[in-house]
Design an enzyme around this catalytic site. Structure first.
Site, PDB file in Angstrom:
ATOM      1  N   GLU A 188      34.927  11.376  33.804  1.00 18.55           N
ATOM      2  CA  GLU A 188      33.856  11.464  32.808  1.00 18.55           C
ATOM      3  C   GLU A 188      33.271  12.869  32.732  1.00 18.55           C
ATOM      4  O   GLU A 188      32.966  13.377  31.661  1.00 18.55           O
ATOM      5  CB  GLU A 188      32.728  10.465  33.141  1.00 18.55           C
ATOM      6  N   CYS A 227      39.201   8.227  14.934  1.00 14.91           N
ATOM      7  CA  CYS A 227      38.020   8.765  14.259  1.00 14.91           C
ATOM      8  C   CYS A 227      37.756  10.186  14.752  1.00 14.91           C
ATOM      9  O   CYS A 227      36.707  10.497  15.301  1.00 14.91           O
ATOM     10  CB  CYS A 227      36.813   7.863  14.515  1.00 14.91           C
ATOM     11  N   CYS A 247      41.673   6.667   8.901  1.00 16.53           N
ATOM     12  CA  CYS A 247      40.935   5.446   8.532  1.00 16.53           C
ATOM     13  C   CYS A 247      41.873   4.278   8.240  1.00 16.53           C
ATOM     14  O   CYS A 247      41.513   3.115   8.456  1.00 16.53           O
ATOM     15  CB  CYS A 247      40.047   5.718   7.323  1.00 16.53           C
ATOM     16  N   CYS A 279      42.230   2.192  11.238  1.00 13.85           N
ATOM     17  CA  CYS A 279      40.990   1.945  11.989  1.00 13.85           C
ATOM     18  C   CYS A 279      40.520   0.500  11.792  1.00 13.85           C
ATOM     19  O   CYS A 279      40.556  -0.021  10.672  1.00 13.85           O
ATOM     20  CB  CYS A 279      39.914   2.912  11.495  1.00 13.85           C
ATOM     21  N   CYS A 317      33.226   0.535   7.300  1.00 10.30           N
ATOM     22  CA  CYS A 317      32.645   1.841   7.658  1.00 10.30           C
ATOM     23  C   CYS A 317      32.012   2.495   6.417  1.00 10.30           C
ATOM     24  O   CYS A 317      32.691   2.754   5.422  1.00 10.30           O
ATOM     25  CB  CYS A 317      33.753   2.736   8.219  1.00 10.30           C
TER      26      CYS A 317
HETATM   27  S1  SF4 Z   1      37.012   4.115   9.006  1.00  9.32           S
HETATM   28 FE1  SF4 Z   1      35.136   5.126   9.709  1.00  9.32          FE
HETATM   29  S2  SF4 Z   1      35.118   4.754  11.904  1.00  9.32           S
HETATM   30 FE2  SF4 Z   1      37.186   4.368  11.194  1.00  9.32          FE
HETATM   31  S3  SF4 Z   1      38.300   6.307  11.441  1.00  9.32           S
HETATM   32 FE3  SF4 Z   1      37.491   6.245   9.353  1.00  9.32          FE
HETATM   33  S4  SF4 Z   1      35.548   7.281   9.485  1.00  9.32           S
HETATM   34 FE4  SF4 Z   1      36.095   6.730  11.565  1.00  9.32          FE
END
Ligand code: SF4
Length: 345
Positions: A36, A191, A198, A201, A207
């Site tokens: 970390e 992200c 996206c 994602c 989002c």
């Molecule tokens: S959808 Fe939103 S959270 Fe997902 S990668 Fe794209 S910007 Fe990031």
């Protein structure tokens, strides 16, 4: 039905998350803590070899505590932000001497240790105990500010407060360790800062930044301020054996504890600090100036390569070493030293 934030994220993590990073194996508070701290300002791919090497040299906290600061800084050379290494060593000593070598696993006790902030404490508790504890590192800030369109620069206290509230609210009661890995992973792999992926994602359909095509607005950039510029002359003093004169920087202070070329306001002044006069000098060549940027100022460096006829018996008042790049001593070097020695190779 996968509906909550954490369920979506965990579902994605089970299928696509990284499960084989070195610190995800043989999980102990010591290993998680080291990873970390290394990951605080450095990307995963850079951290991996440093982590593996560090754990090979210091497999347990008492081995780290027993090492000299020079050796710890040597193993940190190249990772940058050296205060992290100094705090790592201080904390290892405290854990060994005052906690019987065991990490305390509460947020408050962890936060009281040098170099451990709220997010790092949260990560250690969550990953090592699976107890509910939120994290908010740079990756998580980016994911949350985009998903929920949280305005404001994350470094400001008002925005940090909003992000922490959101992070606490979203952290689940179950599978906290996996959730913590997952949200860091999503920020590090999909992200990412520019051109997030996206399409892959789990939050694509919800989002706000993505749906409103405002990804570049989140997280908001730090308000710009011009950094002041300082300048210095750095003497690369080489003896007839091809060794370089390095001085240890005072700690605390800039590059505290690291070893650097002597520097100051012009060649004559630096030579005077070192009690070196012109009779020792064989040649003196000015090299190309370059800029090193710290968080709070730019440093314009003029390197001067000074060759000596002979190695003087005593030089200046600070601790020195004659550094041989072919057989390097176990000491931490500043970035300009590493850069200049490489350039002259
Ligand atoms: S959808 Fe939103 S959270 Fe997902 S990668 Fe794209 S910007 Fe990031």
């Amino acid at each position: 039905m996968i509906d909550s934030f954490s369920e979506r994220l965990l579902h994605w993590f089970d299928q696509h998350g990284r499960q084989h990073l070195p610190w995800q194996q043989d999980v102990t508070p010591y290993r998680v803590w080291v990873s970390e701290i290394m990951l605080q300002q450095t990307q995963v791919t850079t951290v991996i070899p440093y982590f593996v090497n560090f754990l090979k040299t210091f497999p347990l906290v008492d081995r780290l505590a027993a090492a000299s600061m020079d050796v710890v800084l040597h193993h940190w050379t190249g990772l940058g932000y050296y205060a992290r290494a100094r705090n790592l060593h201080k904390t290892a000593v405290l854990i060994t001497n005052e906690h019987n070598g065991e990490f305390p696993l509460t947020i408050n006790e962890l936060e009281a240790l040098p170099g451990i902030g709220r997010s790092t404490a949260g990560a250690i508790v969550a990953i090592c105990t699976n107890r509910k504890a939120a994290i908010l590192d740079g990756n998580v800030k980016r994911v949350l500010s985009r998903c929920f369109a949280i305005e404001g620069w994350p470094g400001s206290s008002a925005t940090t407060k909003k992000l922490w509230e959101k992070a606490e609210y979203l952290t689940p009661e179950d599978r906290v360790a996996d959730y913590t890995q997952a949200i860091m992973d999503l920020g590090a792999t999909l992200c990412v800062r520019s051109s997030p992926d996206c399409g892959r994602c789990p939050f694509e359909s919800g989002c706000i930044a993505h749906l409103t095509r405002r990804i570049d607005d989140f997280p908001a950039r730090k308000p710009k301020r011009a950094l002041p510029v300082r300048s210095t002359t750095m003497l690369m003093i080489e003896n007839p054996a091809g060794e370089w004169l390095l001085q240890q920087r005072p700690s605390p202070g800039l590059w505290g504890g690291l070893w650097a070329f002597p520097e100051g306001d012009g060649v004559i002044n630096v030579l005077a600090q070192l009690n070196l006069d012109n009779t020792c000098i064989q040649s003196q060549v000015r090299l190309e100036e370059f800029r090193h940027t710290f968080t709070h100022f730019h440093l314009d460096i003029t390197p001067v390569h000074v060759k000596l006829h002979q190695t003087p018996p005593a030089i200046g008042e600070k601790p020195i070493v004659w550094y041989c790049p072919g057989a390097p001593a176990e000491i931490g070097l500043t970035k300009p030293v590493t850069r200049l020695l490489k350039e002259l190779e």
